[in-house]
Design an enzyme around this catalytic site. Structure first.
Site, PDB file in Angstrom:
ATOM      1  N   ARG A  78      30.820 -69.451  44.020  1.00 15.03           N
ATOM      2  CA  ARG A  78      29.929 -69.160  42.893  1.00 15.03           C
ATOM      3  C   ARG A  78      28.675 -70.017  43.020  1.00 15.03           C
ATOM      4  NH1 ARG A  78      32.995 -69.846  37.398  1.00 15.03           N
ATOM      5  NH2 ARG A  78      34.114 -67.988  38.076  1.00 15.03           N
ATOM      6  N   ARG A 149      28.883 -76.221  33.276  1.00 16.85           N
ATOM      7  CA  ARG A 149      28.742 -75.103  34.239  1.00 16.85           C
ATOM      8  C   ARG A 149      27.334 -74.500  34.196  1.00 16.85           C
ATOM      9  NH1 ARG A 149      33.813 -72.424  35.329  1.00 16.85           N
ATOM     10  NH2 ARG A 149      35.438 -74.002  35.365  1.00 16.85           N
ATOM     11  N   LYS A 214      36.496 -77.386  31.625  1.00 13.58           N
ATOM     12  CA  LYS A 214      35.169 -76.789  31.801  1.00 13.58           C
ATOM     13  C   LYS A 214      34.333 -76.912  30.530  1.00 13.58           C
ATOM     14  CE  LYS A 214      36.950 -72.684  32.851  1.00 13.58           C
ATOM     15  NZ  LYS A 214      37.253 -71.240  32.984  1.00 13.58           N
ATOM     16  N   LYS A 216      30.589 -75.277  28.791  1.00  9.74           N
ATOM     17  CA  LYS A 216      29.565 -74.248  29.003  1.00  9.74           C
ATOM     18  C   LYS A 216      28.447 -74.348  27.968  1.00  9.74           C
ATOM     19  CE  LYS A 216      32.857 -71.138  31.139  1.00  9.74           C
ATOM     20  NZ  LYS A 216      33.520 -69.830  31.123  1.00  9.74           N
ATOM     21  N   CYS A 435      35.379 -57.945  33.935  1.00 14.18           N
ATOM     22  CA  CYS A 435      35.553 -59.074  34.844  1.00 14.18           C
ATOM     23  C   CYS A 435      35.976 -58.537  36.208  1.00 14.18           C
ATOM     24  CB  CYS A 435      36.587 -60.036  34.301  1.00 14.18           C
ATOM     25  SG  CYS A 435      38.264 -59.383  34.432  1.00 14.18           S
ATOM     26  N   CYS A 441      41.067 -61.950  41.902  1.00 17.01           N
ATOM     27  CA  CYS A 441      41.389 -62.983  40.917  1.00 17.01           C
ATOM     28  C   CYS A 441      42.891 -63.283  40.901  1.00 17.01           C
ATOM     29  CB  CYS A 441      40.944 -62.559  39.524  1.00 17.01           C
ATOM     30  SG  CYS A 441      41.350 -63.830  38.310  1.00 17.01           S
ATOM     31  N   CYS A 480      42.957 -60.143  32.130  1.00 13.94           N
ATOM     32  CA  CYS A 480      43.889 -61.101  31.527  1.00 13.94           C
ATOM     33  C   CYS A 480      43.218 -61.703  30.311  1.00 13.94           C
ATOM     34  CB  CYS A 480      44.310 -62.170  32.549  1.00 13.94           C
ATOM     35  SG  CYS A 480      43.186 -63.565  32.658  1.00 13.94           S
ATOM     36  N   CYS A 484      36.921 -63.471  30.654  1.00 15.96           N
ATOM     37  CA  CYS A 484      35.727 -63.711  31.465  1.00 15.96           C
ATOM     38  C   CYS A 484      34.578 -62.740  31.194  1.00 15.96           C
ATOM     39  CB  CYS A 484      36.091 -63.702  32.949  1.00 15.96           C
ATOM     40  SG  CYS A 484      37.250 -65.007  33.376  1.00 15.96           S
TER      41      CYS A 484
END
Ligand code: SRM
Ligand code: SF4
Length: 573
Positions: A78, A149, A214, A216, A435, A441, A480, A484
């Protein structure tokens, strides 16, 4: 062995970070090991901080297992790209790197946080990829991992000089919150290794164990909430008065990930902490981040995001701590209103006299398909374009900084390849996201990107029949519950549970200020279509003036006691 939920023991990741010498660990040695295509779990946790995930081709898993072979290991990388900006030269390089280094159909994948992902990169090619990116001044530092991020902000600042100021502040915050370790340069760019693998630098803000999880950040510029600011750990909503940026409403504690069946995990909208002036962005950001660093849960990673710290300690406590650390007192939040989340499509003139073209790209997948050469067409544009490209928070692209002379040339390329037709699609399609999910994934429970086109193809005739083909209705799906594609903020949200089994959510506010609610716990895609079809038809007949599909479902379809996710208090109309 560490128990991941033992309240007395730090999670395994804390130990991995602590002994990694600022994110080095054994990455360099393991990447050089040609006896396997993979790396250890511990090294895999650390490569995330370098923007790199170990994955495997899940389509091949069963066959390879049957043959007693190793999984088809490959890496996902990424890129770090604050505000989603990239030059034509960078685009051409990334396009070439994808063609040279990705297995399968080479593509550039635009993400829901305004950056690129490469998939299917074999171990031996990772360094080439990073070095190729470095050649055009791109990197993947902190694109993943327990750090701040990729920072999101409105992709087209030239529309208005104030937007440009917001972009500059977003970029400054991104730079400020970058980890300071030299590990990335040593491992991937062959900079001199620190003797004995010892860290020669410190991480003044993050410390040795970085953040609990994480983190954001997004900057929104009303009336557009394209960045879904209430889903961010830290949000800045620009307040513009008399064409001047006077400051920001700061939001804290948004986040969407949850686990099916675990009521202790939930999507949450951010709270509004208050108003600050533009020069207070970095000290406030630092205070929010370090408060989370010090008080976030380091024992249970499913409870480690900032949203849970706010839930546990309360907004007032958190705000007080931030004020004390920063020496800044929040002022009362200013009134704002959001009217849209949609990216502008087609040609638009900017305040500086240039033009930009907004191009819809389904699921952000830039790839060549028979009769639909998206990757080749954008390469052709990049070769002659003198402005730049901007990736949007909805996986779309804008071709920015186009001069009046170049406009017809770029238009000609778009038309020649039929790409202009992408913007003529239904309002549902233009407001859809998915996603990646299968086959790359590792957490996917169901398909997502690969089934979205089929789902849209079935719903579009229903919309046509109801006279709603141009109406903006947001539909987002994920493989899931991690969320995302931000499905809990969609008017129609589909969240994977198992192969062709989804939870169906309805009733979010289109503008991203109210979460949706669970409508059906487990349905196949076909059943979801059967359920949504009559609701669309009813909506067409019964909606009130200006009422969105999500608002209609919230008012007329969902029982008032249906599952609510929202516990935040967004200050927006
Ligand atoms: Fe995500 C994990 C893809 C945006 C919440 N996400 C993953 C991983 C890396 C799977 C993994 O950990 O092994 C996925 C890689 C799939 C693949 O093959 O590429 C993945 N996430 C994506 C992207 C590429 C989706 C897309 O199709 O565009 C997005 C990349 C963003 C970027 O450029 O940085 C992406 N992920 C998001 C968002 C949306 C956002 O940030 O605006 C969310 C929800 C917001 C949030 O964070 O609360 C999101 N991803 C997660 C979570 C759940 C986090 C949580 O708090 O529970 C995970 C799993 C985890 O962290 O344990 C996850
Ligand atoms: Fe993977 Fe789940 Fe994220 Fe989709 S939502 S990319 S399946 S982690």
């Amino acid at each position: 062995m560490t128990n991941p939920t033992d309240p007395l023991q730090p999670s395994a990741n804390e130990g991995i970070k602590a002994r990694s010498h600022h994110l080095r660990g054994t990455i360099a040695q393991e990447m050089a090991d040609t006896s396997t295509g993979g790396i250890s779990e511990e090294a895999g946790q650390l490569t995330k901080f370098h923007g790199l995930y170990l994955q495997d081709d899940r389509d091949q898993r069963i066959a390879l297992k049957r043959e007693g072979k190793e999984k088809a290991f490959q890496f996902m990388l990424r890129v770090r790209l604050p505000g989603g900006r990239t030059t034509p030269q960078q685009w051409l390089t990334l396009d070439q790197l994808a063609s040279d280094l990705e297995v399968g159909s080479p593509s550039l994948r635009l993400t829901t946080r305004q950056t690129f992902q490469f998939h299917g990169v074999l171990k031996g090619n990772v360094k080439k990829l990073v070095q190729g990116m470095h050649g055009v001044l791109l990197d993947s530092i902190a694109a993943c991992g327990d750090v701040n991020r990729n920072v999101m902000t409105s992709p087209n600042p030239e529309r208005n000089p104030v937007l440009m100021q917001v972009y500059e502040q977003a970029k400054a915050w991104s730079d400020f919150a970058l980890p300071k370790t030299h590990a990335y340069h040593e491992i991937w760019l062959d900079d001199e290794l620190v003797a004995g693998g010892e860290a020669r630098e410190s991480e003044p803000m993050y410390g040795a164990t970085y953040l609990p999880r994480k983190f954001k950040t997004g900057f929104a510029v009303p009336p557009s909430n394209d960045v879904d600011v209430f889903s961010q750990d830290l949000g800045f909503i620009a307040i513009i008065e008399n064409d001047k940026l006077v400051g920001y409403n700061v939001t804290i504690g948004g986040g969407l990930g949850m686990s099916h069946g675990n009521v202790d995990t939930f999507p949450r909208l951010a709270d509004v902490a208050g108003f600050i002036t533009p020069e207070q962005v970095i000290p406030i950001g630092e205070a929010v981040l370090t408060t989370q660093r010090d008080y976030g849960d380091r024992h249970n990673r499913k409870h480690a995001r900032l949203k849970y710290t706010i839930e546990d300690k309360g907004l007032d406590w958190f705000r007080g701590e931030v004020e004390q650390r920063s020496g800044i007192k929040f002022q009362p939040a200013r009134y704002i209103t959001f009217t849209t989340i949609e990216d502008p499509h087609g040609w638009h003139e900017c305040a500086d006299g240039t033009w930009f073209y907004g191009l819809h790209i389904l699921s952000g997948r830039v790839v060549d398909r028979p009769g639909w050469p998206m990757k080749a067409a954008l390469r052709e544009i990049a070769r002659i374009h003198t402005g730049d490209f901007r990736l949007t928070p909805s996986q779309n692209l804008t071709i920015s900084g186009v001069t009046l002379e170049q406009k017809p040339v770029i238009d000609g390329i778009l038309q020649k390849h039929g790409l202009d037709q992408e913007n003529e699609r239904s309002g549902l399609r233009l407001n859809s996201m998915s996603c990646v999910a299968l086959p790359t994934c590792g957490l996917a429970l169901s398909e997502s990107e690969r089934v979205l086109p089929g789902l849209l193809a079935k719903l579009e005739p229903v919309l046509d029949g109801a006279g709603l083909q141009r109406d903006a209705i947001s539909l987002r799906m994920t493989g899931c519950p991690n969320g995302c594609a931000r499905p809990y903020l969609a008017e129609i949200g589909l969240v994977g549970k198992a192969p062709n089994k989804f939870a169906l959510y309805l009733g979010a506010k289109y503008q991203g200020t109210r979460l949706n609610r669970l409508y059906a716990a487990t349905v196949t895609l076909e059943q979801a279509i059967e359920m949504v079809t009559p609701l669309i038809q009813r909506y067409a007949k019964e909606r009130q003036p200006g009422e969105g599909f999500g608002d209609y479902c919230d008012r007329a379809v969902l029982p008032k006691d249906a599952t609510f996710h929202s516990v935040g208090t967004p200050l927006a109309a």
